[in-house]
Design a protein around this motif. Structure first.
Motif: not given
Length: 795
Positions: A224-226, A277-283, A304-310, A667-668
């Protein structure tokens, strides 16, 4: 050569100007001859300069008196452009092209004026074996009405390179005028590395097993981007968990070694995933149902789901058009996601391509997505090329490859598939790994190992390499994988013959090399203990320390932001799970003090930008590495993007590619690496897109544009592809659904109950319940409903 292709339209007249008639020597310390275009040549161009370029465009080359110094400059103009570029380059000759030394770097500079943002400093190199070839774009030049100096440092010169040439590429309408070129070798910045560990650690790195186990049976790993790691299990390949509705994920924090178990709304076992591209994960998709002996196989669902690292939570998106158990997931240069393959809700193969619109935050309807109605298999490795097409590398999961050559280029815009030749043993690349080699600008892909779950031979040592810059690329044989030890049931023994491994993991490292690790010799059995590091410059593997833990089916390995590698999971055929987590410390972390990025001026980056960082001491290179989203040996989005440097003491300007297809938005991890290959700890930066292109257009090259393989378009519309219920190589007539009794035993195991039961016992299966009345493998000879009992093996 690609960059010297004949123009498709007429060449504009050259303005000769007043040129000197005698060649002038190179300036002191300047390796460029005739750097100010003051000396006349014999073909209408200044001495040691040549016209170059390709594509459908109207252009002119002209010497002009509008010079930065002296009396001459070079002006390249495009008045109409469909595609391609034009450039004035140092002549590719032994007399003119500057001599370089492998492993060294060179500072290049020029003065320029530009009426177009679509121009860059482009570099070619002369390989002593292959001849002249494109090397890389170094820097996008901003528009400038007055003369402006541009400086940039080359990457380290690759082995086998003796000369280079370079100049300004113009790939948009407008003009670029250049003058006063310089090229100087960079002095060696640091002394040789000093070993800070044992000799073995400095040569081979080291592995350690973490004291805290992974609490979930995860087979999906997303960095994740954190800096934390999302570990997705779903039911974890456990029918008991599935029946109980126990679906789990965990978030691992490398900073303190802790895990947080995350509520998971559905069985994401064998789903697809990718960072948006915003750092969330598409599953996408997952397991709707486990197989039934004599009935249906695995089933995929449409959710389908999105996981939000925040927030560390899942939220639902709209549904996919079809079920996809084991789908691919590739982010495109515009931030959208495309997905292929997997199993539908009825266990058949999905022939439906799915397209996620990031602008609309939803999956597009079936009629809005180009369809070929092709079945790409399970987890097909679809790698984004620099021109937006997709390269199917031939890496996949379960059984035979797709028909044809086993590798292909898919053009979404044209909706065509073109076969790519050369992949060896295409039907034994099941759970091989494929990586876009560092740097992404080189457009080379390496495919490693593999086997075949249906026929269950010994996994192989094959590696195959393809250069997608070639007009008509084809796989060529790479060096064989090094051999390690394999556990055949009685402890590790040395591999022999052509024994290699499937379930192999491949991880891009910040020094520009690739770690391959883990694997097994057969379908969910016989772990192989071997790791090595592949160097793209030398095309060779170097054996290093091996992970002490078994890492076969459902294992993952991936890069952490501190430059170490984490490996997790193993799910052998007897249904057990390895919860131990290993950490690999590569040799570069035993080579002395690490450089540090002391500041990043701006965390938000744009394409074609120049971004400044400060470092605590000299560095040789910097790069962006996309964080992992890996499962089943597959992470087609993994990439290493070179950031050419402009150096002023401890201030380093990083030149960002203008092409989002080389570095899709998101995020890279930003690493700075010294001359000894020692990386910094990564900083996180956000490459925005697609609106972040700003004024510059992507510089796309004419790579792989003369494909000779068979090309097919959209086929007849159909619902699905028939797929065997034993697609996973497991016979469900025995044991629970967690257990995988192979439909085909390894070569050398006789087709008798005694031999098969002995193999199952060595691999810790134990006695197995027979499901139903069928006994296709002949393991229940006394028909008491238990396979491999005493009456079955004569004990």
């Amino acid at each position: 050569m690609k960059h010297r292709r004949t123009a498709l339209v007429g060449v504009g007249a050259l303005t000769a100007g007043l040129l000197l008639t005698a060649p002038q020597p190179a300036e002191a310390a300047n390796l460029v001859k005739n750097p100010g275009f003051e000396t006349a040549g014999t073909d209408g161009m200044p001495y040691c300069w040549e016209r170059s370029g390709w594509g459908d465009n109207d252009f002119s080359f002209a010497t002009t008196t509008d010079a930065h110094s002296g009396s001459q400059a070079m002006k390249v103009t495009l008045t109409r452009r469909v595609d391609g570029d034009r450039k004035a380059l140092i002549t590719e000759s032994t007399d003119c092209a500057p001599v370089v030394t492998a492993g060294k770097q060179y500072d290049l500079s020029l003065w320029y004026k530009s009426t177009t943002p679509d121009t860059s400093v482009t570099l070619f190199r002369h390989d002593t074996t292959a001849g002249w070839q494109y090397w890389t774009d170094l820097k996008t030049l901003d528009m400038a009405s007055a003369y402006t100096r541009a400086t940039v440092r080359t990457p380290e010169v690759p082995a086998g390179t003796d000369r280079i040439t370079w100049g300004a590429s113009v790939y948009g309408t407008g003009s670029v005028t250049t003058d006063d070129y310089t090229m100087e070798q960079v002095a060696d910045a640091v002394p040789p590395a000093q070993c800070t560990g044992t000799n073995a650690q400095c040569a081979d790195g080291s592995w350690s097993v973490l004291p805290t186990q992974n609490p979930v049976r995860s087979m999906h790993s997303v960095v994740l981007n954190n800096g934390k790691v999302l570990l997705i299990a779903g039911s974890g390949n456990s029918e008991e968990n599935f029946n109980a509705g126990t679906f789990t994920s965990a978030v691992y924090d490398p900073a303190n070694g802790t895990y947080k178990v995350i509520p998971t709304p559905k069985d994401m076992f064998c789903s697809g995933h990718v960072q948006l591209q915003d750092g969330r994960v598409l599953v996408m998709s997952g397991n709707k149902a486990y197989p039934v002996a004599g009935g249906h196989g695995y089933e995929g669902y449409k959710d389908s789901y999105i996981f939000d690292p925040a927030t560390e939570t899942y939220s639902k998106t709209n549904d996919l058009n079809d079920g996809h158990w084991y789908p691919s997931a590739t982010e495109l240069g515009n931030g959208d996601v495309i997905s292929f393959g997997g199993l539908r809700e009825d266990s058949s193969g999905s022939v439906t391509a799915e397209y996620w619109s990031d602008a609309q935050q939803k999956w597009l309807g079936l009629g809005d997505v180009h369809q070929t109605w092709s079945y790409w298999g399970l987890y097909p490795s679809m790698i984004l090329m620099q021109d937006g097409r997709l390269f199917y590398s031939g890496s996949h999961v379960f059984g035979n490859n797709i028909p044809g050559s086993g590798s292909a280029v898919y053009d979404y815009g044209a909706n065509t598939i073109t076969q790519i030749p050369g992949l060896r043993n295409k039907d034994e690349r099941d759970q091989s790994a494929s990586v876009l080699l560092p740097p992404a600008q080189d457009q080379k892909v390496l495919t490693l190992g593999g086997g075949n779950i249906e026929s269950n031979p010994d996994a192989n040592r094959l590696t195959d390499l393809i250069d997608l810059k070639d007009p008509n690329p084809s796989y060529v044989a790479g060096p064989p994988l090094p051999q390690g030890t394999v556990d055949l049931g009685n402890g590790p023994v040395a591999e022999t013959g052509n024994q290699g491994k499937m379930y192999v993991s491949a991880v891009l490292l910040p020094d520009g090399k690739v770690l391959e690790t883990g694997g097994a010799l057969h379908n969910r059995a016989n772990p192989v203990y071997e790791s090595s590091i592949y160097d793209p410059d030398t095309n060779a593997f170097d054996s290093v320390a091996a992970d002490p833990e078994a890492r076969g089916y459902h294992s993952s390995a991936f890069l952490l932001p501190d430059g170490r590698v984490m490996a997790t999971g193993d799910n052998p055929g007897n249904g057990t799970w390895n919860h131990n987590v290993s950490i690999y410390t590569p040799p570069y972390l035993y080579k002395g003090t690490r450089p540090a990025i002391t500041s990043v001026i701006n965390q938000e980056w744009k394409y074609g930008d120049t971004q400044r960082i400060t470092v605590d001491r000299p560095i040789a290179k910097a790069e962006l590495i996309r964080p992992a989203a890996v499962t089943h040996s597959s992470d087609p989005n993994q990439r290493f993007v070179d950031l050419p440097l402009s150096v002023d003491g401890n201030n380093v300007d990083l030149n960002v590619t203008s092409n989002p297809n080389l570095a899709p938005p998101g995020w890279y991890m930003l690493f700075a690496v010294d001359a000894n290959g020692v990386p910094s700890v990564a900083k996180w930066v956000h490459l925005q897109g697609p609106a972040a292109l700003g004024d510059a257009s992507p510089h796309v090259h004419s790579f792989a544009d003369s494909l000779a393989g068979k090309t097919s378009g959209a086929g007849k519309k159909r619902a699905s592809q028939p797929v065997s219920t034993t697609v996973s190589g497991c016979d469900r007539h025995y044991g629970s659904v967690n257990v995988c009794v192979p439909t085909a035993f390894p070569a050398g195991v006789k087709k008798t109950a005694a031999a098969r039961c002995a193999w199952l016992e060595r691999n810790q299966y134990g006695r197995l319940k027979v499901n139903g009345k069928d006994d296709p493998l002949g393991l229940d000879r006394d028909r008491d409903g238990v396979a491999c009992g005493r009456g079955d093996v004569g004990r």
